[in-house]
Structures are given as structure tokens and as C-alpha cells.
Write an enzyme that holds these catalytic residues in place. Structure first.
Site, PDB file in Angstrom:
ATOM      1  N   LYS A 179       0.837  -1.189   0.000  1.00 21.67           N
ATOM      2  CA  LYS A 179       0.000   0.000   0.000  1.00 21.67           C
ATOM      3  C   LYS A 179       0.878   1.246   0.000  1.00 21.67           C
ATOM      4  CE  LYS A 179      -4.697  -0.522   1.646  1.00 21.67           C
ATOM      5  NZ  LYS A 179      -5.696  -0.105   2.638  1.00 21.67           N
TER       6      LYS A 179
ATOM      7  N   GLU B  23     -18.781  -8.763   9.792  1.00 18.45           N
ATOM      8  CA  GLU B  23     -19.827  -8.121  10.571  1.00 18.45           C
ATOM      9  C   GLU B  23     -20.793  -9.119  11.198  1.00 18.45           C
ATOM     10  OE1 GLU B  23     -18.334  -5.293   7.449  1.00 18.45           O
ATOM     11  OE2 GLU B  23     -19.077  -7.349   7.427  1.00 18.45           O
TER      12      GLU B  23
ATOM     13  N   ARG C 229     -25.137  -5.787   7.183  1.00 16.61           N
ATOM     14  CA  ARG C 229     -24.567  -7.084   6.837  1.00 16.61           C
ATOM     15  C   ARG C 229     -24.730  -8.093   7.967  1.00 16.61           C
ATOM     16  NH1 ARG C 229     -18.987  -6.473   3.737  1.00 16.61           N
ATOM     17  NH2 ARG C 229     -20.042  -7.870   2.316  1.00 16.61           N
TER      18      ARG C 229
END
Length: 632
Positions: free
Chosen positions: A279, A365, A393
Site C-alpha cells: 500500500k 460483521e 450485513r
């Protein structure tokens, strides 16, 4: 913009380039990306890390005929630039401009709309099997990050895909050892073993060595290599799902990526390519702190992110984070749970101070909600910090595992209402309707920072599940009082005494409602709770006013306004009611204030709606008594 990138208006242009020029193109693309995002704000670290991978995928695959499905999609800016949207990057995440995520309406190259994680493999598999059924010779490619691989949905899709050995599906695992927050869990540790790669490289040579001295041992050599490989790479994991595993390879090395992808394109059946990227690649500041540069605002690339000289207002997220630490200090039963959003949900300080009571479960979740339920069964007091849009979710778990058993779990719903630049995919528009219809559940709607802290305490004091919803960013600027005071459960308050029309405000829209009421002479109630509704206060004001107006930053359909109408009907009270809230449509990305105005939810919009509906009832010439909190 440099000449090579300027010549690329579609992937077809890219595919006409000699391979030797692709490295230069990637460098130009990375520089252009940094320049444009620094001027608009947006996701940066993730996009810098996918430049070469994006170039390679569009170079090898015949897009858009071959389908690329980007998981989450916050790493698709290079994809947008290469697919004809380069000149619109200046409008990124602005009203009427480019979305920060893939959108089917925006481009034929955006084959599937994404913004929530771990959906790519399911969607790509659906596309691959649809192509097979229609007799179309094309590939479907899912690009998924290692953080998103922690979600159960990704493994459900792998499990389904592995039995279809004749489909043209490629899953690319973009392993950057990074989600938004630092990744967690056993799977991440498993993948992290590959970063050095030395033992795997040696293991692959075992077979060659054995064969060089004893050719008859071919089968033994193959078995030995497979066994050694399986000890250090996840080949066995994904191959047991029915995939052909390839990798890991350097995701920034085009000389590795392109030949590998070209070879994979010729293979049959489900393929799994493991690429390792970094990243922030190519921008040292983002490489050093990819979390800070995950989604920055505007900044000077030469200077990097700078702290503002003007102290910013305290955000609701910060109010929650401070409350969580203070309550944890007082009550040893408190545990904090987040599905991979430590920074976003304001839990960094809690993690530092109470590491044994902090639980980041990864992008999972559903698991987060049931995990909290299990803890509550054992006498702990879980607080689940979760964005409103992500609680969607875990809805079945919310009903079946928490509410049905009436367990005392607090849900801190961040990003309730509109979220600005992230748009419809992240808007917390539906939590009031989907929470208030669940038995045993309550939901609080604080109007400002002080109420947010106090209502969190009120929620924590209850012995049943309670959600507290609050928006992104700062509010009216009401400084939270020290201590852990609570507000009465299920009770609102009179904030402005007028006549004729009463405005019932739920949440932070109390303040524009008060501004509108100043001009119109209306009464204003700060309702605070969407469930339980303060019916005593409601019926009292209904008896003394000719009409009611409800105001909420949430879906009108089934929302707090609906609760008011239902309560009036149940009591046999007939009064005209005007419901103001988010209309039955998806709200686009843009500046939050502009979006609220377009929905008619700023002070001027509320005033105009009341005049249009109840103009003849307004006591415009009558003075009103005002009770206002001090605003910092």
C-alpha cells in the site's frame, strides 16, 4: 500529464503498447494519480498499490468483454484513469462527478458496483457461469484484498466456485498485508508467512534436485515438492476448495505479472493468483503510514499531510471513543468490538488502554454481532462499534442472536445518515427502520455531541439491546459534559415553545429545525429516541397543536416519522403530519451540506416544506419562547 499516459483513452490503446513501455506507463500513472487525488481527496494508499496490477490486467485480458470485478472498489482509480475517465478525475467524489467506487452506470468497464467488501468472488462466479450458460468465451476476474478474504462471504463463494471446473474464473488475491485497519486473524498470519518466500523457493527446487540424481523417483519428487509447498503457502487451502493456486508473485513487477496472467488465461477451471503488493507504493509518505493516507483530504504531495492550525471541532466518533474509555474505566464488564474499523470507529485509544478488552474480528460483521451475543450471555457488556451501513450485513444476527435472546449489547452506529463523498453505498439511511421493527431493540438519536455521550451511557445502563446512531464528522459543537451522566430512557424534551405547528426532530437535524422554527413560530421537540417513542410528550403536543412535522436524517419510509404516525393512530388522535427525511431514492456522493439541501433537510428546506404544506396555520406574527443550548 505525460505523453504516454495521455495517449491511453481505453484499454485497447494500452494493449497496443509494446510491453517494454508498460513500466514507464505505470510510473506516469502513479504520478498522475498522486497529483489528482491530492487535489480532490479520496482513497490514496490502496490505489498507489494497485497501479501495476491494474495495468497488467487490462493488458492481458480483453476488457470489457472479459469482466473485472474489484472487491470494495476503493483501489480502482488507476482502473478509472485507464478506462476513459482520466479527464474527469478532477470531479472525483464530488456532486455530479466520478464515484469513488465502481458503478455500472458510469462505465461499461465497471462490471459490478461495489463498495462493501468480500462480494467480488460471488459476483465474478455468477458472471463466469452466466458466460458458460450463454456460450460466451470470456473470463471473469475477481480482485480481492487480504483483509476482505477474512469475511465469510468470500469463502462461501470459493466453496461454490470450486465445483465448477469448467468455468473461466480467476481470483486475484491482492495481498498487501493491510486492510483499512491493520489486518487480524489466523488467515492473515498464514498469508504473512509468504513475505520472505525463501523456504518456498528452496522447496520448489527439491524435486529438481531429486530428479537430477534419480530420475525414476519422479512421482516421489512431485509429492515431496507439494508437501513442502503446503507447509508454507496457502496452496493446500485454496486447492482444497478446487482452485489451481499460483503464487505468490510480486504485484509490482510487470515482468512477472504479465507472463503469469497470460499463462493463466490459457488454463481451464477456477484459478487463484496470489500477488504481494505494498500500500502506498511509490510515495514514501504513504508507504510509511498507509492508514493515514488511506482516505486523505486535499494536501500538498511535497509536504504530505499537515495538521490544521485551527483546532477542529470534536467529531461524534471522537466523542464515542472518549466515552468508551471512560465507561471501561468505570465498568470492568465492558468489552469493545469492531469489524476491522479501529481507526474509523474511534477505538485506537481504547485499544491502547484496554488491549485485553478490545476485539477486532476482521471484516466479519455477522461474526462481530454473534460474537458480542456470546460475550453478553456470559455477563459481559459488549459495545459493538460499527458503521450504520455495515450493520446491514449482520441483520439476521441482530435479530436472531441478540434481540431474540434480549441480550444487553450496545451498538454504536457511526456514519448514520448521509456520508458525503462515499455516496449511496455507505449512507446510513436505513438503521431507524430496520432497528425499530425488531422486538426488544431500542434506538437513540442524539442531537449533538453532549447528548451523544449521555445517550451512550443511557444505552449502556439498559438490560436489553440498544443502538445509538450518530453522523459522520462534527455536529453543532456542543461540548460534552464530563462524567458519565445519562438521559432518561425513552424521553424527549421541549426545546422551543411556539404554536400552531410542532416540529418533532430526531437527531442532529434538531438544529436546522430550530432555525426554521425561529422564522415560523413553531414549537420544536427534541425527541431523542425513535424507539421507544416518547408517546406522552407526543400526545401532549398533538393535543395543543394543529399539525405536526417530523424531521430525521434517515429513510422516511418506516422511519421515526412513521413511528409518530403509528402512535397517533394507536391513540385515536387525528392530526395532519408532514414527514421530512431522506426520500425513497439513493443519494449520490457530494458535499454533505449540499446533499442535505437537495433533500430539503437544511433550515431553508424545512421552512419551505412547512410553508408549502401548512402555510395557513403558521402564526408568523406571534412571539415565541425559546430554549436553546449554548453552542461552542
Amino acid at each position: 500529464m505525460t505523453s504516454l499516459l495521455a495517449s491511453i483513452n481505453s484499454p485497447a490503446d494500452l494493449r497496443r503498447l509494446p510491453r517494454a513501455q508498460l513500466k514507464l506507463l505505470a510510473d506516469e500513472l502513479r504520478a498522475y494519480l498522486l497529483d489528482t487525488v491530492s487535489k480532490t481527496g479520496g482513497h490514496l494508499s490502496s490505489n498507489l498499490g494497485t497501479v501495476e496490477l491494474t495495468v497488467a490486467l487490462h493488458y492481458v485480458f480483453n476488457t470489457p468483454e472479459d469482466r473485472l470485478v474489484w472487491d470494495v472498489g476503493h483501489q480502482t482509480y488507476p482502473h478509472k484513469i485507464l478506462t476513459g475517465r482520466r479527464d474527469r478525475m478532477g470531479s472525483l467524489r464530488q456532486l455530479g462527478g466520478l464515484s469513488g467506487f465502481p458503478r455500472r452506470e458510469e462505465s461499461e468497464y465497471d462490471t459490478f458496483g461495489t463498495a462493501h467488501s468480500s462480494t467480488s468472488i460471488s459476483a465474478a462466479l455468477g458472471m463466469a457461469l452466466a458466460a458458460r450458460q450463454k456460450g460466451e468465451d470470456r473470463h471473469a476476474v475477481a480482485i480481492i484484498g487480504d483483509g476482505a478474504m477474512s469475511a465469510g462471504m468470500a469463502f462461501e463463494a470459493l466453496n461454490n466456485a470450486g465445483v465448477h471446473d469448467d468455468c473461466k474464473l480467476l481470483v486475484v488475491l491482492n495481498d498487501n498485508d493491510m486492510s483499512i485497519s491493520p489486518p487480524v486473524g489466523a488467515l492473515n498470519r498464514y498469508l504473512a508467512q509468504l513475505m520472505s518466500g525463501r523456504f518456498y523457493a528452496s522447496a520448489k527446487n527439491v524435486g529438481k534436485h531429486v530428479l537430477s540424481v534419480a530420475p525414476p523417483l519422479l512421482e516421489l519428487a512431485k509429492r515431496l515438492e507439494a508437501h513442502a509447498k503446503g507447509m508454507v503457502v496457502p496452496a493446500t487451502l485454496f486447492e482444497n476448495f478446487g482452485f489451481n493456486y499460483i503464487g505468490p508473485i510480486d504485484g509490482h513487477d510487470l515482468e512477472s505479472l504479465i507472463p503469469t496472467l497470460e499463462n493463466i488465461r490459457q488454463l481451464k477451471g477456477p484459478q487463484f493468483l496470489h500477488v504481494v503488493t505494498k500500500k502506498g507504493q511509490g510515495y514514501k509518505l504513504a508507504e510509511a503510514d498507509p492508514i493515514a493516507y488511506h482516505g486523505p483530504g486535499k494536501f500538498d504531495p511535497a509536504m504530505g499531510l499537515q495538521k490544521s492550525a485551527v483546532p477542529a471541532k470534536q467529531t461524534f466518533t471522537q466523542v464515542f471513543g472518549q466515552w468508551l474509555c471512560d465507561m471501561a474505566e468505570q465498568d470492568k464488564r465492558l468489552v469493545g468490538i469492531t469489524p476491522a474499523m479501529r481507526e474509523g470507529s474511534g477505538m485506537v485509544e481504547f485499544h491502547k488502554r484496554f488491549p485485553e478488552r478490545y476485539h477486532d474480528v476482521g471484516i466479519a460483521e455477522q461474526h462481530a454481532v454473534t460474537f458480542a451475543a456470546g460475550m453478553a450471555c456470559e455477563g459481559l457488556k459488549p459495545v459493538v462499534a460499527i458503521y450504520s451501513t455495515f450493520l446491514q450485513r449482520g441483520y439476521d444476527q441482530l435479530i436472531h442472536d441478540v434481540a431474540l435472546q434480549n441480550l444487553p449489547v450496545v451498538f454504536a452506529l457511526d456514519r448514520a445518515g448521509l456520508v458525503g463523498a462515499d455516496g449511496a453505498t455507505h449512507a446510513g439511511a436505513y438503521d431507524i427502520p430496520f432497528v425499530r421493527c425488531i422486538p426488544n431493540m431500542s434506538i437513540a438519536c442524539p442531537a449533538d455531541e453532549d447528548e451523544c455521550r449521555k445517550l451512550l451511557t443511557s444505552a449502556f445502563e439498559q438490560n436489553h439491546p440498544v443502538a445509538v446512531r450518530y453522523p459522520r464528522g462534527a455536529g453543532a459543537g456542543v461540548e460534552p459534559e464530563a462524567g458519565l451522566q445519562s438521559l432518561p430512557f425513552g424521553k424527549g424534551e421541549l426545546r422551543r415553545e411556539g404554536s400552531g405547528i410542532a416540529i418533532l426532530a430526531f437527531g442532529t437535524l434538531l438544529y436546522p429545525a430550530l432555525q426554521a422554527a425561529e422564522k415560523l413560530g413553531c414549537t420544536v421537540l427534541n425527541m431523542r429516541w425513535a424507539k421507544p417513542l416518547d408517546t406522552e410528550l407526543l400526545l401532549k403536543v398533538a393535543a395543543t397543536h394543529e399539525a405536526l412535522v417530523t424531521v430525521e436524517e434517515g429513510a422516511i419510509m418506516g422511519g421515526a416519522g412513521s413511528a409518530v404516525s403509528e402512535a397517533l393512530q394507536a391513540a385515536g388522535v387525528v392530526r395532519p403530519v408532514l414527514h421530512l427525511g431522506l426520500r425513497d431514492e439513493f443519494t449520490e456522493h457530494g458535499d454533505p451540506a449540499k446533499l442535505l439541501a437537495l433533500q430539503g433537510l437544511d433550515a431553508a428546506g424545512i421552512e419551505a416544506s412547512i410553508i408549502a404544506r401548512f402555510g395557513e396555520l403558521l402564526p408568523l406574527d406571534r412571539p415565541a419562547k425559546v430554549t436553546l443550548k449554548s453552542v461552542a
